[in-house]
Motif scaffolding. Structure first.
Motif, PDB file in Angstrom:
ATOM      1  N   PRO A 105      79.788  27.142  21.268  1.00  0.00           N
ATOM      2  CA  PRO A 105      80.250  27.324  22.657  1.00  0.00           C
ATOM      3  C   PRO A 105      80.727  28.739  22.942  1.00  0.00           C
ATOM      4  O   PRO A 105      80.461  29.290  24.011  1.00  0.00           O
ATOM      5  CB  PRO A 105      81.404  26.318  22.774  1.00  0.00           C
ATOM      6  N   SER A 106      81.428  29.371  21.975  1.00  0.00           N
ATOM      7  CA  SER A 106      81.949  30.721  22.205  1.00  0.00           C
ATOM      8  C   SER A 106      80.819  31.739  22.347  1.00  0.00           C
ATOM      9  O   SER A 106      80.837  32.598  23.235  1.00  0.00           O
ATOM     10  CB  SER A 106      82.875  31.123  21.063  1.00  0.00           C
ATOM     11  N   ILE A 107      79.816  31.641  21.469  1.00  0.00           N
ATOM     12  CA  ILE A 107      78.670  32.556  21.545  1.00  0.00           C
ATOM     13  C   ILE A 107      77.863  32.288  22.800  1.00  0.00           C
ATOM     14  O   ILE A 107      77.385  33.214  23.462  1.00  0.00           O
ATOM     15  CB  ILE A 107      77.792  32.412  20.286  1.00  0.00           C
ATOM     16  N   LEU A 108      77.738  31.002  23.159  1.00  0.00           N
ATOM     17  CA  LEU A 108      76.962  30.647  24.341  1.00  0.00           C
ATOM     18  C   LEU A 108      77.614  31.186  25.614  1.00  0.00           C
ATOM     19  O   LEU A 108      76.917  31.622  26.539  1.00  0.00           O
ATOM     20  CB  LEU A 108      76.819  29.123  24.425  1.00  0.00           C
ATOM     21  N   ASN A 109      78.945  31.186  25.670  1.00  0.00           N
ATOM     22  CA  ASN A 109      79.655  31.720  26.839  1.00  0.00           C
ATOM     23  C   ASN A 109      79.463  33.226  26.982  1.00  0.00           C
ATOM     24  O   ASN A 109      79.342  33.758  28.091  1.00  0.00           O
ATOM     25  CB  ASN A 109      81.147  31.391  26.750  1.00  0.00           C
ATOM     26  N   LYS A 110      79.432  33.945  25.857  1.00  0.00           N
ATOM     27  CA  LYS A 110      79.308  35.406  25.900  1.00  0.00           C
ATOM     28  C   LYS A 110      77.857  35.866  26.070  1.00  0.00           C
ATOM     29  O   LYS A 110      77.576  36.796  26.818  1.00  0.00           O
ATOM     30  CB  LYS A 110      79.885  36.012  24.618  1.00  0.00           C
ATOM     31  N   TYR A 111      76.962  35.229  25.337  1.00  0.00           N
ATOM     32  CA  TYR A 111      75.580  35.713  25.294  1.00  0.00           C
ATOM     33  C   TYR A 111      74.588  34.645  25.766  1.00  0.00           C
ATOM     34  O   TYR A 111      73.434  34.641  25.331  1.00  0.00           O
ATOM     35  CB  TYR A 111      75.224  36.141  23.866  1.00  0.00           C
ATOM     36  N   GLY A 112      75.042  33.758  26.638  1.00  0.00           N
ATOM     37  CA  GLY A 112      74.185  32.669  27.096  1.00  0.00           C
ATOM     38  C   GLY A 112      72.902  33.141  27.752  1.00  0.00           C
ATOM     39  O   GLY A 112      71.818  32.619  27.477  1.00  0.00           O
ATOM     40  N   ASN A 113      72.999  34.154  28.620  1.00  0.00           N
ATOM     41  CA  ASN A 113      71.816  34.657  29.329  1.00  0.00           C
ATOM     42  C   ASN A 113      70.814  35.293  28.368  1.00  0.00           C
ATOM     43  O   ASN A 113      69.600  35.091  28.487  1.00  0.00           O
ATOM     44  CB  ASN A 113      72.231  35.684  30.390  1.00  0.00           C
ATOM     45  N   ILE A 114      71.328  36.056  27.396  1.00  0.00           N
ATOM     46  CA  ILE A 114      70.435  36.695  26.418  1.00  0.00           C
ATOM     47  C   ILE A 114      69.715  35.650  25.584  1.00  0.00           C
ATOM     48  O   ILE A 114      68.500  35.727  25.374  1.00  0.00           O
ATOM     49  CB  ILE A 114      71.242  37.642  25.508  1.00  0.00           C
ATOM     50  N   LEU A 115      70.463  34.651  25.115  1.00  0.00           N
ATOM     51  CA  LEU A 115      69.848  33.582  24.324  1.00  0.00           C
ATOM     52  C   LEU A 115      68.835  32.799  25.131  1.00  0.00           C
ATOM     53  O   LEU A 115      67.798  32.373  24.609  1.00  0.00           O
ATOM     54  CB  LEU A 115      70.944  32.644  23.786  1.00  0.00           C
ATOM     55  N   PHE A 116      69.130  32.622  26.435  1.00  0.00           N
ATOM     56  CA  PHE A 116      68.203  31.902  27.316  1.00  0.00           C
ATOM     57  C   PHE A 116      66.870  32.635  27.403  1.00  0.00           C
ATOM     58  O   PHE A 116      65.796  32.032  27.266  1.00  0.00           O
ATOM     59  CB  PHE A 116      68.816  31.749  28.709  1.00  0.00           C
ATOM     60  N   TRP A 117      66.911  33.960  27.601  1.00  0.00           N
ATOM     61  CA  TRP A 117      65.676  34.719  27.741  1.00  0.00           C
ATOM     62  C   TRP A 117      64.941  34.841  26.414  1.00  0.00           C
ATOM     63  O   TRP A 117      63.698  34.839  26.387  1.00  0.00           O
ATOM     64  CB  TRP A 117      65.966  36.098  28.331  1.00  0.00           C
ATOM     65  N   ILE A 118      65.673  34.918  25.320  1.00  0.00           N
ATOM     66  CA  ILE A 118      65.014  34.901  24.008  1.00  0.00           C
ATOM     67  C   ILE A 118      64.261  33.591  23.822  1.00  0.00           C
ATOM     68  O   ILE A 118      63.117  33.564  23.348  1.00  0.00           O
ATOM     69  CB  ILE A 118      66.046  35.101  22.875  1.00  0.00           C
ATOM     70  N   ASP A 119      64.915  32.509  24.218  1.00  0.00           N
ATOM     71  CA  ASP A 119      64.303  31.183  24.109  1.00  0.00           C
ATOM     72  C   ASP A 119      63.043  31.090  24.955  1.00  0.00           C
ATOM     73  O   ASP A 119      62.015  30.570  24.502  1.00  0.00           O
ATOM     74  CB  ASP A 119      65.329  30.127  24.541  1.00  0.00           C
ATOM     75  N   GLN A 120      63.089  31.610  26.185  1.00  0.00           N
ATOM     76  CA  GLN A 120      61.937  31.543  27.086  1.00  0.00           C
ATOM     77  C   GLN A 120      60.787  32.408  26.592  1.00  0.00           C
ATOM     78  O   GLN A 120      59.617  31.995  26.637  1.00  0.00           O
ATOM     79  CB  GLN A 120      62.351  31.973  28.495  1.00  0.00           C
ATOM     80  N   ILE A 121      61.108  33.619  26.107  1.00  0.00           N
ATOM     81  CA  ILE A 121      60.063  34.512  25.602  1.00  0.00           C
ATOM     82  C   ILE A 121      59.370  33.895  24.393  1.00  0.00           C
ATOM     83  O   ILE A 121      58.135  33.934  24.274  1.00  0.00           O
ATOM     84  CB  ILE A 121      60.670  35.888  25.241  1.00  0.00           C
ATOM     85  N   CYS A 122      60.160  33.310  23.495  1.00  0.00           N
ATOM     86  CA  CYS A 122      59.577  32.653  22.316  1.00  0.00           C
ATOM     87  C   CYS A 122      58.669  31.506  22.726  1.00  0.00           C
ATOM     88  O   CYS A 122      57.580  31.328  22.168  1.00  0.00           O
ATOM     89  CB  CYS A 122      60.685  32.148  21.389  1.00  0.00           C
ATOM     90  N   LEU A 123      59.094  30.723  23.720  1.00  0.00           N
ATOM     91  CA  LEU A 123      58.276  29.600  24.175  1.00  0.00           C
ATOM     92  C   LEU A 123      56.952  30.087  24.740  1.00  0.00           C
ATOM     93  O   LEU A 123      55.887  29.524  24.435  1.00  0.00           O
ATOM     94  CB  LEU A 123      59.040  28.791  25.227  1.00  0.00           C
ATOM     95  N   TRP A 124      56.985  31.143  25.549  1.00  0.00           N
ATOM     96  CA  TRP A 124      55.745  31.676  26.123  1.00  0.00           C
ATOM     97  C   TRP A 124      54.833  32.253  25.046  1.00  0.00           C
ATOM     98  O   TRP A 124      53.597  32.147  25.140  1.00  0.00           O
ATOM     99  CB  TRP A 124      56.058  32.724  27.186  1.00  0.00           C
ATOM    100  N   LEU A 125      55.407  32.834  24.011  1.00  0.00           N
ATOM    101  CA  LEU A 125      54.595  33.330  22.896  1.00  0.00           C
ATOM    102  C   LEU A 125      53.938  32.178  22.142  1.00  0.00           C
ATOM    103  O   LEU A 125      52.785  32.278  21.715  1.00  0.00           O
ATOM    104  CB  LEU A 125      55.459  34.162  21.946  1.00  0.00           C
ATOM    105  N   PHE A 126      54.666  31.059  22.001  1.00  0.00           N
ATOM    106  CA  PHE A 126      54.088  29.874  21.361  1.00  0.00           C
ATOM    107  C   PHE A 126      52.941  29.313  22.199  1.00  0.00           C
ATOM    108  O   PHE A 126      51.911  28.890  21.658  1.00  0.00           O
ATOM    109  CB  PHE A 126      55.165  28.808  21.153  1.00  0.00           C
ATOM    110  N   ILE A 127      53.129  29.312  23.516  1.00  0.00           N
ATOM    111  CA  ILE A 127      52.063  28.839  24.410  1.00  0.00           C
ATOM    112  C   ILE A 127      50.847  29.760  24.315  1.00  0.00           C
ATOM    113  O   ILE A 127      49.698  29.304  24.278  1.00  0.00           O
ATOM    114  CB  ILE A 127      52.575  28.751  25.855  1.00  0.00           C
ATOM    115  N   PHE A 128      51.104  31.077  24.263  1.00  0.00           N
ATOM    116  CA  PHE A 128      50.019  32.064  24.130  1.00  0.00           C
ATOM    117  C   PHE A 128      49.249  31.839  22.831  1.00  0.00           C
ATOM    118  O   PHE A 128      48.022  31.873  22.805  1.00  0.00           O
ATOM    119  CB  PHE A 128      50.610  33.477  24.176  1.00  0.00           C
ATOM    120  N   GLU A 129      49.978  31.595  21.739  1.00  0.00           N
ATOM    121  CA  GLU A 129      49.335  31.323  20.453  1.00  0.00           C
ATOM    122  C   GLU A 129      48.478  30.069  20.525  1.00  0.00           C
ATOM    123  O   GLU A 129      47.354  30.028  20.003  1.00  0.00           O
ATOM    124  CB  GLU A 129      50.399  31.166  19.366  1.00  0.00           C
TER     125      GLU A 129
END
Length: 294
Positions: A43-67
């Motif tokens: 929860p503490s990391i998610l509160n501070k870096y939630g947006n960054i983790l969200f975009w990392i998650d989305q970019i990884c998902l799109w790369l998986f779809i591309f693969e």
């Protein structure tokens, strides 16, 4: 023909052998995505870096779809599997397990991520369902692809799967011993030590070390009780565990031999396929000559 050569070359980049820069990059993406999903549980990391983790998650998902799209193009109709010939020239259907695995994981991950895209605001009600996050976290399972890229891991995983039935029967044998000792412990120590041997369930948990048990206190009360604990530990640690280790060692040796054979299989399959095609061509020519002579 050019298209077939292109697809054949493209397939080498996504065949799951972890021998191309693209596959190494995708393994790196899998590791990054696994770490980011783990950080999201804090929860503490998610509160501070939630947006960054969200975009990392989305970019990884799109790369998986591309693969996955590249795999669909490269394998075409053979995406789910293809016909091959074994050493006896018998035709069989080889299932592309990693392709199916990627398709399922990416599909499930996409469904689990739908509520977080702006275009899917209509599905906002799913945000209240905890199952969505559980589905999304299944993407961590893609770390199993690391197994396919490292031979030692492949050997160990295959050995564990191979040894599982024997280990299961060994564990069943351990349960029988534990059941006998649990009944004895409940009958002998149940009255004096109800927190550890007050019931059959507690006795089982105590013997498996899942509850705190002070055997020294019991031995101080009953001087002969050491026979009970020592004999059980001897059966569990010295016999049963050694049997399990022996089973796994044998499975590792067998798995290593099988994987060595599998690594040689692709070339032999190509040779057998080409020979089979040549035989078919010769048979057709012979049939044509026979028809002409007739």
């Amino acid at each position: 023909m050019k298209e077939n050569k292109f697809l054949k070359k493209l397939r080498t980049f996504v065949d799951g052998e972890a021998n191309t820069p693209f596959e190494y990059f995708m393994l790196f993406v899998i590791i990054v995505n696994t770490v980011s999903l783990g950080l999201e549980t804090s929860p503490s990391i998610l509160n501070k870096y939630g947006n960054i983790l969200f975009w990392i998650d989305q970019i990884c998902l799109w790369l998986f779809i591309f693969e996955l799209i590249i795999k669909l193009i490269a394998y075409n109709r053979n995406f789910f599997g293809e016909f091959r010939y074994d050493s006896n020239n018998q035709k069989y259907f080889h299932i592309n397990k990693w392709n199916i695995f990627d398709l399922i994981i990416v599909a499930i991950s996409t469904i689990g991520t739908l509520p977080f895209f702006a275009i899917f605001r209509v599905f906002r009600l799913f945000k209240s369902i905890k199952l969505v996050k559980g589905i999304k976290s299944l993407r961590v399972v893609k770390t199993l692809k690391l197994v396919n890229g490292i031979t030692s891991l492949r050997v160990m995983v295959k050995a564990i799967i191979k040894a599982f039935p024997s280990v299961l029967w060994t564990f069943f044998l351990l349960l029988i011993f534990s059941y006998v000792y649990a009944i004895m412990g409940t009958s002998i120590f149940g009255i004096d030590f109800p927190e550890s041997f007050g019931s059959l369930k507690l006795a089982f948990l105590s013997l498996f070390g899942l509850t705190g048990i002070d055997s020294s206190e019991i031995i101080s009360r009953f001087s002969w009780a050491w026979i009970y604990f020592v004999s059980y530990n001897f059966l569990e640690a010295s016999i049963i565990m050694n049997v399990i280790v022996g089973v796994i060692v044998d499975a590792v040796n067998d798995s290593r031999k099988e994987i060595d054979k599998e690594d040689e299989t692709p070339e032999s399959n190509v040779t057998l396929n080409s020979i089979a095609k040549q035989i078919d061509i010769l048979n057709r020519k012979i049939d044509n000559l026979n028809n002409k002579n007739a």
